[in-house]
Design an enzyme around this catalytic site. Structure first.
Site, PDB file in Angstrom:
ATOM      1  N   HIS A  14       5.515  12.067   0.846  1.00 35.01           N
ATOM      2  CA  HIS A  14       4.479  11.517   0.027  1.00 35.01           C
ATOM      3  C   HIS A  14       3.335  11.218   1.701  1.00 35.01           C
ATOM      4  O   HIS A  14       3.827  11.548   2.751  1.00 35.01           O
ATOM      5  CB  HIS A  14       5.017  10.002  -0.163  1.00 35.01           C
ATOM      6  CG  HIS A  14       6.140   8.791   0.379  1.00 35.01           C
ATOM      7  ND1 HIS A  14       4.879   8.547   1.163  1.00 35.01           N
ATOM      8  CD2 HIS A  14       6.658   8.957   0.997  1.00 35.01           C
ATOM      9  CE1 HIS A  14       5.817   7.684   1.608  1.00 35.01           C
ATOM     10  NE2 HIS A  14       7.254   8.360   1.918  1.00 35.01           N
ATOM     11  N   GLY A 183      14.580   0.556   6.147  1.00 40.28           N
ATOM     12  CA  GLY A 183      13.008   0.700   5.181  1.00 40.28           C
ATOM     13  C   GLY A 183      13.599   1.704   3.339  1.00 40.28           C
ATOM     14  O   GLY A 183      13.195   0.872   2.503  1.00 40.28           O
ATOM     15  N   ASP A 335       4.556   8.381   7.130  1.00 34.63           N
ATOM     16  CA  ASP A 335       4.316   9.538   6.748  1.00 34.63           C
ATOM     17  C   ASP A 335       3.068  10.701   7.497  1.00 34.63           C
ATOM     18  O   ASP A 335       3.273  11.781   7.501  1.00 34.63           O
ATOM     19  CB  ASP A 335       4.745  10.479   5.499  1.00 34.63           C
ATOM     20  CG  ASP A 335       6.736   9.972   5.638  1.00 34.63           C
ATOM     21  OD1 ASP A 335       7.448   9.461   7.094  1.00 34.63           O
ATOM     22  OD2 ASP A 335       7.311  10.530   4.869  1.00 34.63           O
ATOM     23  N   ARG A 530      -3.438 -11.431   6.593  1.00 34.59           N
ATOM     24  CA  ARG A 530      -3.491 -10.526   7.367  1.00 34.59           C
ATOM     25  C   ARG A 530      -4.575 -10.231   7.593  1.00 34.59           C
ATOM     26  O   ARG A 530      -5.890  -9.616   7.062  1.00 34.59           O
ATOM     27  CB  ARG A 530      -2.880  -9.585   6.053  1.00 34.59           C
ATOM     28  CG  ARG A 530      -2.328  -7.745   6.408  1.00 34.59           C
ATOM     29  CD  ARG A 530      -2.368  -7.605   4.981  1.00 34.59           C
ATOM     30  NE  ARG A 530      -2.781  -8.051   3.693  1.00 34.59           N
ATOM     31  CZ  ARG A 530      -3.547  -6.260   3.493  1.00 34.59           C
ATOM     32  NH1 ARG A 530      -3.591  -5.778   4.131  1.00 34.59           N
ATOM     33  NH2 ARG A 530      -3.865  -6.680   1.991  1.00 34.59           N
ATOM     34  N   ASN A 560     -12.098  -8.737   4.019  1.00 36.61           N
ATOM     35  CA  ASN A 560     -12.267  -6.860   4.020  1.00 36.61           C
ATOM     36  C   ASN A 560     -11.337  -6.497   3.252  1.00 36.61           C
ATOM     37  O   ASN A 560      -9.831  -6.776   3.738  1.00 36.61           O
ATOM     38  CB  ASN A 560     -12.094  -6.495   5.317  1.00 36.61           C
ATOM     39  CG  ASN A 560     -12.344  -5.245   4.876  1.00 36.61           C
ATOM     40  OD1 ASN A 560     -12.494  -4.473   4.437  1.00 36.61           O
ATOM     41  ND2 ASN A 560     -11.940  -4.485   6.557  1.00 36.61           N
ATOM     42  N   SER A 562     -10.576  -2.850   0.987  1.00 37.99           N
ATOM     43  CA  SER A 562     -10.163  -1.893   0.522  1.00 37.99           C
ATOM     44  C   SER A 562     -11.093  -0.989  -1.297  1.00 37.99           C
ATOM     45  O   SER A 562     -11.416  -1.865  -1.681  1.00 37.99           O
ATOM     46  CB  SER A 562      -8.968  -0.564   0.454  1.00 37.99           C
ATOM     47  OG  SER A 562      -8.323  -1.314  -0.586  1.00 37.99           O
TER      48      SER A 562
HETATM   49 FE   LIG Z   1       9.290   8.796   7.392  1.00 38.68          FE
END
Ligand SMILES: [Fe+2]
Length: 620
Positions: A14, A183, A335, A530, A560, A562
């Site tokens: 992904h 994860g 990734d 955040r 702020n 996206s």
């Molecule tokens: Fe990874």
């Protein structure tokens, strides 16, 4: 001196991406989804590759190396071995995966070359998945030496690694292996709470402050054996991802009181408590890993990458409570960032080229994507007959924009090169006044079209961050990857009415709208925010906009978020931005030095066009 050009690619899982590094300098990096408009696009990143080549002014035959972010054969071996150890129960998922492997992944060399426009005979290099993450964390960091920690779902076999970086070399010494994965454990709870795996994890993190961590004990008792060094062993009797098409199984559902939540259905207190519990477990594991690594290496600095490093609440705690002076997180920690890491790995690790360290890092604010000149933007607006005001003088542009923001207008802000990584950092952002009591719900419902239980993120002038947030003066969070509490004195006392809403309302939108600080739009129910700190070097125009707003209002903070609607990849081109602007209730759009305002437009609102626009994007 001959220049060495290295193209890095990540793909087929992904968040595919490409990055181009020339003599060690990051020339370009972008995610494929921004071009194809398909969120988390996992395909061969043809558009991103073409963009990287174009930005560097190179043709494919001028590439010296092509680096892919993991070792496909080792990954395939993991798939086979896992199938064999669970056979025959995993046949369905195995039989679904095999054709894709046969078609694309096992013949990676051919497939990859096919994605590069033109022809190249450049050698193909395949670093390990976690080597790519580690390289993306250490090489661009501002540290001469640092401890390295990578934590994600899974690479080939590794699910977490650690080691050190010194000068131009990284050395990974320890790993945690599949299926034991922090994860994947977090993703299992993401799935169970009705959010999408590999994209809804940040929603679960945003849900956690509503809950009480009452399941932590059950998680530690039945699911996870967390060792003092942060390594963990998962009880696979409760998890289904090795053999099935789901993350969790019946035993898991029984343990936590029912079947997985249906996406979009009501969030119950149980889901909030589960979110709080798995978040607490994750923070504990990250703290233990960080502390252990510090004891092992004695390093003062830490760098992080891998999908779990996007958990900015855990990062914030590690910074506040952990042993490190400084932490740097790769902005594209997932990734996508593997593409950049793989390219840098070839340059420093394999070619042994030196690594000059800069005070701010060499990620360049992560502004590594496409840019459009004022002339291109003017051309676009003129061709469409869109009315606009142009401000060749930057101070005028910023004053006018700040004045709109101070009037509680919502402004689309499109400047310079697009961000690399999942956060908008002031190049493709939607901005608003964080002091407003109504913008939280307006921006959620009329602009983002999403559930509104999460507050927005604040951006703040670096030099004022410590006055508004519990954040040390020398610390920075330029990539919005740290959470910090709003300072005590900036908080507002709750009225008795508010307290009732907080304890009784089952609708989280009511709870998030309770004003609990002087910056209500960005303060979460536990007073956390955040944070993005904005400095003059990384993004001068954005910094000056915040400074102008501060001069005008006394407040150095803006909302702020996206530049996109729910489910849409962040906008890339002026055309994307304009379409999103028209489909939402944004009031103004700043495209470089041009200001477009809705009230000046003749075009009446076209709800059919809006519906059509929104229908293109799958809810994430
Ligand atoms: Fe990874």
């Amino acid at each position: 001196m001959a220049l060495t050009a290295i193209l890095g690619i990540s793909a087929f899982y992904h968040d595919s991406a490409a990055a181009l590094v020339r003599n060690g300098k990051i020339i370009a990096a972008a995610q494929e989804e921004r071009f194809t408009r398909k969120k988390h696009d996992p395909g061969l990143p043809k558009h991103a590759i073409a963009y990287c080549l174009e930005e560097s002014g190179l043709s494919a035959d001028q590439l010296d190396y092509v680096a892919f972010y993991d070792k496909p054969l080792t990954k395939f071996e993991r798939l086979l071995e896992t199938y064999i150890s669970y056979a025959p129960s995993g046949f369905r998922s195995f039989s679904m995966a095999i054709p894709v492997w046969m078609k694309e992944k096992l013949f990676m060399r051919r497939t990859l070359r096919g994605g590069i426009p033109g022809s190249t005979s450049a050698p193909l290099i395949f670093p390990d998945h976690h080597e790519s993450h580690a390289a993306s964390a250490f090489f661009p960091s501002p540290f001469e030496e640092a401890a390295i920690l990578t934590v994600d779902g899974v690479g080939e076999w590794s699910t977490a690694t650690y080691g050190t970086g010194q000068g131009n070399k990284i050395r990974l010494t320890h790993q945690l292996k599949f299926p034991h994965s922090l994860g994947l454990l977090y993703s299992a709870f993401t799935y169970y709470c009705g959010f999408k795996v590999n994209s809804g994890e940040y929603k679960l993190m945003g849900l956690a402050p509503y809950g009480r961590a009452i399941y932590t004990e059950a998680i530690f008792k039945h699911l996870v054996d967390l060792k003092p060094d942060g390594s963990l062993w998962l009880n696979m009797a409760y998890l289904n991802y090795c053999q099935g098409l789901t993350m969790t199984n019946g035993r898991f559902h029984k343990l936590f009181g029912g079947p997985p939540r249906h996406p979009e259905s009501n969030l119950e207190q149980r889901h909030m408590d589960l979110a709080a519990s798995i978040q607490a477990v994750t923070e504990e594991a990250m703290l233990r890993m960080g502390e252990h690594l510090h004891r092992q290496t004695g390093m003062k600095n830490l760098v992080l990458a891998g999908g779990v490093a996007l958990n900015c609440v855990a990062n914030g705690r590690l910074l506040r409570e952990g042993p490190y002076d400084s932490i740097w997180v790769q902005p594209a920690a997932g990734d996508a960032g593997g593409a950049l890491g793989a390219a840098l790995f070839v340059w420093h690790q394999l070619l042994e080229r030196p690594r000059p360290v800069t005070e701010h890092d060499s990620q360049q604010g992560s502004f590594l994507g496409p840019q459009f000149s004022p002339a291109q933007i003017q051309g676009f607006l003129d061709a469409r007959g869109i009315p606009y005001d142009q401000f060749p003088d930057e101070a005028d542009l910023l004053w006018n924009t700040a004045a709109l923001l101070a009037e509680e207008k919502v402004v689309g802000w499109f400047q310079g090169r697009m961000e690399f990584g999942p956060r908008a950092l002031g190049a493709r952002s939607i901005l608003g006044d964080a002091r407003s009591r109504r913008l939280q719900s307006v921006m959620n419902l009329k602009i983002k079209f999403r559930e509104s239980f999460r507050p927005f993120a604040p951006c703040v002038l670096q030099e004022y961050a410590h006055e508004w947030f519990d954040f040390k003066t020398r610390h920075e969070s330029p990539y919005m990857l740290m959470v910090a509490p709003v300072r005590e004195e900036r908080r507002a006392p709750l009225t008795s009415e508010d307290e009732q809403v907080m304890s009784n309302s089952s609708d989280l939108r009511h709870r998030v709208n309770v004003v609990r600080s002087f910056l209500p739009a960005i303060t979460h129910v536990d007073y956390s925010a955040r944070l993005q700190t904005v400095d003059e070097e990384r993004n001068p125009r954005f910094y000056h906009l915040l400074k102008t707003f501060h001069e005008m209002t006394g407040c150095p903070v803006l909302i702020n978020t996206s530049f996109n609607v729910r489910g849409e990849p962040i906008v890339c081109t002026p055309e994307d931005a304009y379409r999103c602007f028209m489909a939402t209730e944004m009031d103004a759009l700043v495209l470089e030095d041009c200001l477009v305002q809705k009230h000046q437009m003749k075009q009446v609102e076209d709800s059919a066009a809006r519906e059509q626009y929104l229908a293109q994007f799958q809810l994430d």
